[in-house]
Write a protein that holds these residues in place. Structure first.
Motif, PDB file in Angstrom:
ATOM      1  N   GLU A  89       0.841  -1.185   0.000  1.00 17.29           N
ATOM      2  CA  GLU A  89       0.000   0.000   0.000  1.00 17.29           C
ATOM      3  C   GLU A  89       0.882   1.243   0.000  1.00 17.29           C
ATOM      4  O   GLU A  89       1.922   1.284   0.647  1.00 17.29           O
ATOM      5  CB  GLU A  89      -0.905  -0.004   1.236  1.00 17.29           C
ATOM      6  CG  GLU A  89      -2.005   1.016   1.175  1.00 17.29           C
ATOM      7  CD  GLU A  89      -3.037   0.792   2.257  1.00 17.29           C
ATOM      8  OE1 GLU A  89      -4.219   0.915   1.943  1.00 17.29           O
ATOM      9  OE2 GLU A  89      -2.657   0.491   3.392  1.00 17.29           O
ATOM     10  N   GLY A  90       0.458   2.247  -0.734  1.00 19.30           N
ATOM     11  CA  GLY A  90       1.198   3.513  -0.753  1.00 19.30           C
ATOM     12  C   GLY A  90       1.523   3.960  -2.161  1.00 19.30           C
ATOM     13  O   GLY A  90       0.890   3.555  -3.132  1.00 19.30           O
ATOM     14  N   GLU A  91       2.551   4.805  -2.256  1.00 19.28           N
ATOM     15  CA  GLU A  91       2.929   5.382  -3.530  1.00 19.28           C
ATOM     16  C   GLU A  91       3.456   4.319  -4.478  1.00 19.28           C
ATOM     17  O   GLU A  91       4.184   3.422  -4.080  1.00 19.28           O
ATOM     18  CB  GLU A  91       4.001   6.445  -3.316  1.00 19.28           C
ATOM     19  CG  GLU A  91       3.524   7.619  -2.502  1.00 19.28           C
ATOM     20  CD  GLU A  91       4.641   8.600  -2.209  1.00 19.28           C
ATOM     21  OE1 GLU A  91       5.830   8.253  -2.369  1.00 19.28           O
ATOM     22  OE2 GLU A  91       4.322   9.715  -1.820  1.00 19.28           O
ATOM     23  N   GLY A  92       3.071   4.479  -5.720  1.00 23.04           N
ATOM     24  CA  GLY A  92       3.526   3.552  -6.751  1.00 23.04           C
ATOM     25  C   GLY A  92       4.300   4.265  -7.834  1.00 23.04           C
ATOM     26  O   GLY A  92       4.965   5.269  -7.588  1.00 23.04           O
ATOM     27  N   CYS A  93       4.165   3.775  -9.034  1.00 26.17           N
ATOM     28  CA  CYS A  93       4.958   4.296 -10.144  1.00 26.17           C
ATOM     29  C   CYS A  93       4.421   5.620 -10.677  1.00 26.17           C
ATOM     30  O   CYS A  93       3.261   5.957 -10.514  1.00 26.17           O
ATOM     31  CB  CYS A  93       5.022   3.267 -11.257  1.00 26.17           C
ATOM     32  SG  CYS A  93       3.442   2.911 -12.018  1.00 26.17           S
ATOM     33  N   VAL A  94       5.327   6.359 -11.308  1.00 29.19           N
ATOM     34  CA  VAL A  94       4.984   7.584 -12.017  1.00 29.19           C
ATOM     35  C   VAL A  94       4.889   7.236 -13.501  1.00 29.19           C
ATOM     36  O   VAL A  94       5.711   6.475 -14.016  1.00 29.19           O
ATOM     37  CB  VAL A  94       6.061   8.669 -11.790  1.00 29.19           C
ATOM     38  CG1 VAL A  94       5.807   9.874 -12.676  1.00 29.19           C
ATOM     39  CG2 VAL A  94       6.111   9.081 -10.333  1.00 29.19           C
ATOM     40  N   ILE A  95       3.884   7.785 -14.172  1.00 29.25           N
ATOM     41  CA  ILE A  95       3.695   7.575 -15.600  1.00 29.25           C
ATOM     42  C   ILE A  95       3.669   8.938 -16.284  1.00 29.25           C
ATOM     43  O   ILE A  95       2.916   9.823 -15.881  1.00 29.25           O
ATOM     44  CB  ILE A  95       2.385   6.817 -15.892  1.00 29.25           C
ATOM     45  CG1 ILE A  95       2.388   5.472 -15.166  1.00 29.25           C
ATOM     46  CG2 ILE A  95       2.176   6.645 -17.392  1.00 29.25           C
ATOM     47  CD1 ILE A  95       1.057   4.756 -15.211  1.00 29.25           C
ATOM     48  N   ILE A  96       4.516   9.088 -17.302  1.00 29.18           N
ATOM     49  CA  ILE A  96       4.593  10.345 -18.047  1.00 29.18           C
ATOM     50  C   ILE A  96       4.370  10.035 -19.521  1.00 29.18           C
ATOM     51  O   ILE A  96       4.922   9.066 -20.041  1.00 29.18           O
ATOM     52  CB  ILE A  96       5.967  11.017 -17.865  1.00 29.18           C
ATOM     53  CG1 ILE A  96       6.201  11.344 -16.396  1.00 29.18           C
ATOM     54  CG2 ILE A  96       6.071  12.279 -18.716  1.00 29.18           C
ATOM     55  CD1 ILE A  96       7.563  11.899 -16.105  1.00 29.18           C
ATOM     56  N   LYS A  97       3.576  10.878 -20.187  1.00 27.20           N
ATOM     57  CA  LYS A  97       3.352  10.748 -21.632  1.00 27.20           C
ATOM     58  C   LYS A  97       3.860  12.016 -22.306  1.00 27.20           C
ATOM     59  O   LYS A  97       3.487  13.118 -21.900  1.00 27.20           O
ATOM     60  CB  LYS A  97       1.881  10.523 -21.939  1.00 27.20           C
ATOM     61  CG  LYS A  97       1.397   9.183 -21.401  1.00 27.20           C
ATOM     62  CD  LYS A  97      -0.019   8.881 -21.824  1.00 27.20           C
ATOM     63  CE  LYS A  97      -0.431   7.562 -21.219  1.00 27.20           C
ATOM     64  NZ  LYS A  97      -0.543   6.512 -22.185  1.00 27.20           N
ATOM     65  N   ILE A  98       4.720  11.819 -23.330  1.00 26.53           N
ATOM     66  CA  ILE A  98       5.357  12.934 -24.030  1.00 26.53           C
ATOM     67  C   ILE A  98       5.106  12.776 -25.527  1.00 26.53           C
ATOM     68  O   ILE A  98       5.284  11.695 -26.084  1.00 26.53           O
ATOM     69  CB  ILE A  98       6.872  12.948 -23.755  1.00 26.53           C
ATOM     70  CG1 ILE A  98       7.141  13.121 -22.255  1.00 26.53           C
ATOM     71  CG2 ILE A  98       7.563  14.055 -24.557  1.00 26.53           C
ATOM     72  CD1 ILE A  98       8.597  12.974 -21.869  1.00 26.53           C
ATOM     73  N   ALA A  99       4.715  13.877 -26.183  1.00 20.37           N
ATOM     74  CA  ALA A  99       4.468  13.861 -27.631  1.00 20.37           C
ATOM     75  C   ALA A  99       5.785  13.788 -28.393  1.00 20.37           C
ATOM     76  O   ALA A  99       6.717  14.537 -28.112  1.00 20.37           O
ATOM     77  CB  ALA A  99       3.703  15.109 -28.054  1.00 20.37           C
ATOM     78  N   ARG A 100       5.849  12.882 -29.337  1.00 24.57           N
ATOM     79  CA  ARG A 100       7.055  12.705 -30.162  1.00 24.57           C
ATOM     80  C   ARG A 100       7.326  13.948 -31.020  1.00 24.57           C
ATOM     81  O   ARG A 100       8.460  14.379 -31.155  1.00 24.57           O
ATOM     82  CB  ARG A 100       6.877  11.477 -31.052  1.00 24.57           C
ATOM     83  CG  ARG A 100       8.044  11.206 -31.950  1.00 24.57           C
ATOM     84  CD  ARG A 100       7.773  10.005 -32.868  1.00 24.57           C
ATOM     85  NE  ARG A 100       8.925   9.747 -33.668  1.00 24.57           N
ATOM     86  CZ  ARG A 100       9.744   8.702 -33.492  1.00 24.57           C
ATOM     87  NH1 ARG A 100       9.485   7.825 -32.556  1.00 24.57           N
ATOM     88  NH2 ARG A 100      10.782   8.544 -34.263  1.00 24.57           N
ATOM     89  N   ASP A 101       6.281  14.523 -31.616  1.00 25.12           N
ATOM     90  CA  ASP A 101       6.466  15.633 -32.555  1.00 25.12           C
ATOM     91  C   ASP A 101       7.022  16.899 -31.926  1.00 25.12           C
ATOM     92  O   ASP A 101       7.924  17.507 -32.470  1.00 25.12           O
ATOM     93  CB  ASP A 101       5.142  15.981 -33.237  1.00 25.12           C
ATOM     94  CG  ASP A 101       4.765  14.976 -34.295  1.00 25.12           C
ATOM     95  OD1 ASP A 101       5.641  14.187 -34.709  1.00 25.12           O
ATOM     96  OD2 ASP A 101       3.596  14.967 -34.707  1.00 25.12           O
TER      97      ASP A 101
END
Length: 119
Positions: A89-101
């Motif tokens: 229980e608690g903090e998990g992963c960070v997910i980041i989405k970045i545009a290629r263009d």
């Protein structure tokens, strides 16, 4: 040489009219020549790490390693591995989405694991 000349043309077109009339350089030429600003997995990872470090700090960056990086329809997804598969229980992963263009950060989220406590 070609890149230097192109950069000079872009800088002149963006900033050559004076401070009151500045406009952002157009990215279409760079997108066509180089496959977008974020053209490879390594660059996407470095950008993701820089963003995580800036928002959450270097200690959190270390806890998120190793990262997985994938690309789908022009969007890079960088996923940290904190608490992955552990089910704590608690903090998990960070997910980041970045545009290629154009390197826009499309989404940043952090997963939290909450166990069913029952009532």
């Amino acid at each position: 040489m070609i890149f230097s000349l192109w950069l000079l043309v872009v800088m002149e077109s963006a900033y050559g009219k004076g401070a009151n009339e500045m406009k952002a350089p157009r990215l279409e030429i760079q997108q066509l020549l180089f496959g977008g600003i974020v053209k490879n997995k390594n660059l996407a990872l470095r950008l993701g790490e820089a963003i995580i470090s800036d928002i959450y700090g270097n200690d959190e960056l270390k806890l998120q390693r190793p990262f997985s990086v994938s690309e789908d329809n022009g969007i890079w997804t960088i996923v940290g591995s904190k608490n992955a598969g552990e089910g704590r229980e608690g903090e998990g992963c960070v997910i980041i989405k970045i545009a290629r263009d154009d390197a826009r950060v499309i989404d940043i989220k952090r997963l939290f694991i909450v166990k069913n406590r029952g009532k």
